[in-house]
Scaffold this motif. Sequence first.
Motif, PDB file in Angstrom:
ATOM      1  N   GLN A  19       0.809  -1.218   0.000  1.00 10.05           N
ATOM      2  CA  GLN A  19       0.000   0.000   0.000  1.00 10.05           C
ATOM      3  C   GLN A  19       0.843   1.269   0.000  1.00 10.05           C
ATOM      4  N   ALA A  20       1.943   1.247  -0.731  1.00 12.50           N
ATOM      5  CA  ALA A  20       2.711   2.476  -0.899  1.00 12.50           C
ATOM      6  C   ALA A  20       1.874   3.496  -1.670  1.00 12.50           C
ATOM      7  N   GLU A  21       2.134   4.762  -1.448  1.00 18.25           N
ATOM      8  CA  GLU A  21       1.370   5.799  -2.125  1.00 18.25           C
ATOM      9  C   GLU A  21       1.811   5.944  -3.573  1.00 18.25           C
ATOM     10  N   ALA A  22       0.831   6.117  -4.448  1.00 18.56           N
ATOM     11  CA  ALA A  22       1.130   6.439  -5.841  1.00 18.56           C
ATOM     12  C   ALA A  22       1.405   7.941  -5.939  1.00 18.56           C
ATOM     13  N   TYR A  24       4.065   5.514  -7.925  1.00 22.78           N
ATOM     14  CA  TYR A  24       5.069   4.569  -7.453  1.00 22.78           C
ATOM     15  C   TYR A  24       6.466   4.936  -7.943  1.00 22.78           C
ATOM     16  N   SER A  27       7.346   6.911  -4.751  1.00 22.25           N
ATOM     17  CA  SER A  27       7.401   6.161  -3.491  1.00 22.25           C
ATOM     18  C   SER A  27       8.307   4.926  -3.595  1.00 22.25           C
ATOM     19  N   GLN A  63      -0.434  -2.748  -4.440  1.00 22.33           N
ATOM     20  CA  GLN A  63      -1.523  -1.950  -3.866  1.00 22.33           C
ATOM     21  C   GLN A  63      -2.014  -2.492  -2.532  1.00 22.33           C
ATOM     22  N   ASP A 359       2.814   2.523 -12.353  1.00 23.87           N
ATOM     23  CA  ASP A 359       1.995   3.724 -12.546  1.00 23.87           C
ATOM     24  C   ASP A 359       1.261   3.689 -13.875  1.00 23.87           C
ATOM     25  N   GLU A 362      -1.559   1.146 -13.778  1.00 26.32           N
ATOM     26  CA  GLU A 362      -2.685   1.611 -12.978  1.00 26.32           C
ATOM     27  C   GLU A 362      -3.500   2.671 -13.719  1.00 26.32           C
TER      28      GLU A 362
END
Length: 383
Positions: A19-22, A24, A27, A63, A359, A362
């Motif tokens: 669950q790293a923040e986009a 990516y 992050s 995610q 990225d 997504e």
Amino acid sequence: MSTHPGPLHTTGAVLRTLQAEAPYAQSAPLEVRRLDLDPPGEREILVRIEAASVCHSDLSVVQGRRPRPLPMLLGHESAGIVEAVGPGVSTVGRGDRVVMTFLPRCGACEACDTEGRLPCTPGSAANERGDLLGGGRRLHADGESVAHHLGVSGFATHAVVDERSVVPVEADVPADVAAVLGCAVLTGGGAVMNVVELRRSSTIVVVGLGGVGMAAVLVARALGHEVVGVDGIASKRELARELGAARAWSPQEATEQEVRGHLVVDATGNPRGFETAVALTAPGGTTVTVGLPPADAESTLRPLALVAQARTITGSYLGSAVPRRDIPRFVDLWRQGRLPIERLISSHIGLEEINRAMDRLEAGDELRQVILLTDAPGEAAPA
């Protein structure tokens, strides 16, 4: 004994946090680093990976939608050359090009007797643990074990895998095409080929035109069926038409046009897409869902329509495929020019671009980004 000395090492993309923040690319949840790699054990092989595709199943792990043990070396759709074999290996040899598949089949459990309908029980359990089918892990970094992703861990220069996780292909199959065979084509194409018997020229509707959905379009056309594509992204609808879909609509347009399919493949991985697929299924038809939504996702259906119109809804994991049976079938169609798998590949990238690739996936900008690893650093050589 193994035909290669050890210990070995590899360079791969390791996920250490969920669950790293986009975005990516900023992050950087995936770290490309060097790892130690055990030599192949019983029924295991060492593969020099040539190409690996970036799939939504990889993104789902990043995610946190599909929690996995960490740290984990990601990647499950790849192909490469066998460099060494362990004791007891009988199906492949050194120098073979192999497609790596994300569900090993032990061949001995009750599920393996269902001709692909059910996933292998020991194989599924090993995948959940982040282990290989024979038990345990072969990847290590900084004194700790690193989990295998679905028995493959393909975002790396080299991998040790169970021989039951690979299928050999002839040398004329390019590495990037071979990689895409291992998940996108098996899952999307298998849903068309394996789940129900269709009369020739049936209408097949594919909901969700990502890599898996577009593979379903290609295979349906190769088998002579009329195809209707459904997706909310206009560029994907246009590509579906280029690949042979007779029509391509947005979900709203498909509903308004009263599109109906004898077979409807849901490749969306979300509950609204599943509901759309069910709604577009003709009386007497079958909805096959191959997407992997979050575990807590829910959909709403009207059971009366299933009863009154004799519809069927079924799930299909890995396209209900038996890889050693089905991959040669797809290769034959490709070799005949009827299955242009190359069209699924939207770009070629380097391993260092892996976070940016997540990225782009997504955002819906790519079908299959294929990582080319031939020139990547990190040789599987004695440490």
